[in-house]
Design a protein around this motif. Structure first.
Motif, PDB file in Angstrom:
ATOM      1  N   ASP A 292     -21.591  -5.883  33.857  1.00  0.00           N
ATOM      2  CA  ASP A 292     -20.973  -4.798  34.602  1.00  0.00           C
ATOM      3  C   ASP A 292     -21.923  -3.610  34.605  1.00  0.00           C
ATOM      4  OD1 ASP A 292     -18.745  -3.639  36.038  1.00  0.00           O
ATOM      5  OD2 ASP A 292     -18.388  -2.398  34.271  1.00  0.00           O
TER       6      ASP A 292
ATOM      7  N   THR B 244     -19.792  -8.493  23.573  1.00  0.00           N
ATOM      8  CA  THR B 244     -20.307  -7.583  24.594  1.00  0.00           C
ATOM      9  C   THR B 244     -20.549  -6.216  23.973  1.00  0.00           C
ATOM     10  OG1 THR B 244     -18.096  -6.929  25.305  1.00  0.00           O
ATOM     11  CG2 THR B 244     -19.120  -8.771  26.490  1.00  0.00           C
TER      12      THR B 244
ATOM     13  N   GLU C  27     -22.213   0.513  36.545  1.00  0.00           N
ATOM     14  CA  GLU C  27     -21.697   1.513  37.477  1.00  0.00           C
ATOM     15  C   GLU C  27     -22.411   2.832  37.222  1.00  0.00           C
ATOM     16  OE1 GLU C  27     -17.765   3.356  35.498  1.00  0.00           O
ATOM     17  OE2 GLU C  27     -17.640   1.190  35.838  1.00  0.00           O
TER      18      GLU C  27
ATOM     19  N   LYS D  67     -21.593  -2.011  25.145  1.00  0.00           N
ATOM     20  CA  LYS D  67     -21.750  -1.020  26.206  1.00  0.00           C
ATOM     21  C   LYS D  67     -22.995  -0.185  25.937  1.00  0.00           C
ATOM     22  CE  LYS D  67     -16.876  -0.541  27.367  1.00  0.00           C
ATOM     23  NZ  LYS D  67     -16.979  -1.298  28.576  1.00  0.00           N
TER      24      LYS D  67
ATOM     25  N   THR E 134     -22.266  -2.964  30.729  1.00  0.00           N
ATOM     26  CA  THR E 134     -21.733  -3.845  29.697  1.00  0.00           C
ATOM     27  C   THR E 134     -22.622  -5.076  29.683  1.00  0.00           C
ATOM     28  OG1 THR E 134     -19.497  -3.043  30.114  1.00  0.00           O
ATOM     29  CG2 THR E 134     -19.704  -5.108  28.883  1.00  0.00           C
TER      30      THR E 134
ATOM     31  N   ILE F 292     -26.496  -6.434  37.851  1.00  0.00           N
ATOM     32  CA  ILE F 292     -25.476  -7.356  37.357  1.00  0.00           C
ATOM     33  C   ILE F 292     -26.013  -8.782  37.453  1.00  0.00           C
ATOM     34  CG2 ILE F 292     -23.160  -8.302  37.760  1.00  0.00           C
ATOM     35  CD1 ILE F 292     -22.343  -5.454  38.632  1.00  0.00           C
TER      36      ILE F 292
ATOM     37  N   GLU G 164     -25.446  -2.883  41.606  1.00  0.00           N
ATOM     38  CA  GLU G 164     -25.186  -4.234  42.096  1.00  0.00           C
ATOM     39  C   GLU G 164     -26.323  -5.207  41.771  1.00  0.00           C
ATOM     40  OE1 GLU G 164     -22.927  -1.209  43.992  1.00  0.00           O
ATOM     41  OE2 GLU G 164     -25.098  -1.426  44.122  1.00  0.00           O
TER      42      GLU G 164
END
Length: 113
Positions: A23, A46, A25, A48, A38, A63, A60
């Protein structure tokens, strides 16, 4: 260049692992452009983190990428997020960060030796 030598024992304390970004963003709460990410480290779970990689990558496109990260730093508060690992990258001439990636897909959690 100033000498800053580590002992072998110091180096072996740094735990670097390969994980897959699952992930990403835009991290709008920080001063310098960065992404919240992540990363899946397999048996380690996992973690962060944030990374200032916005000059060369979009959320995008990162990932699914496998990256190398230090996983045994203590957690660090960055804005409103607790960072749990440090993604490694090369620093280009214009201070852009180039992600360090394995040259082939490996299992998440693979130790760097």
């Amino acid at each position: 260049m100033e000498e800053n030598n580590l002992s072998w024992d110091d180096f072996t304390k740094v735990e670097m692992r390969i994980g897959t970004i699952i992930d990403a963003e835009v991290f709008s709460e920080v001063r310098n452009p960065a992404y919240k990410m992540t990363i899946d480290f397999g048996p380690l779970g996992t973690r962060k983190t944030s990374a200032q990689i916005t000059k060369l990558y979009t959320p995008e496109e990162v990932i699914g990428k496998q990256v190398v990260a230090v996983v045994n730093f203590p957690p660090k508060q960055i804005a409103n997020m607790m960072s749990e690992c440090l993604v490694l990258g090369g620093l280009g001439d214009d201070k852009e960060v180039i992600l360090i990636q394995p040259e082939r897909k490996v299992k998440n959690g693979t130790k760097i030796a």
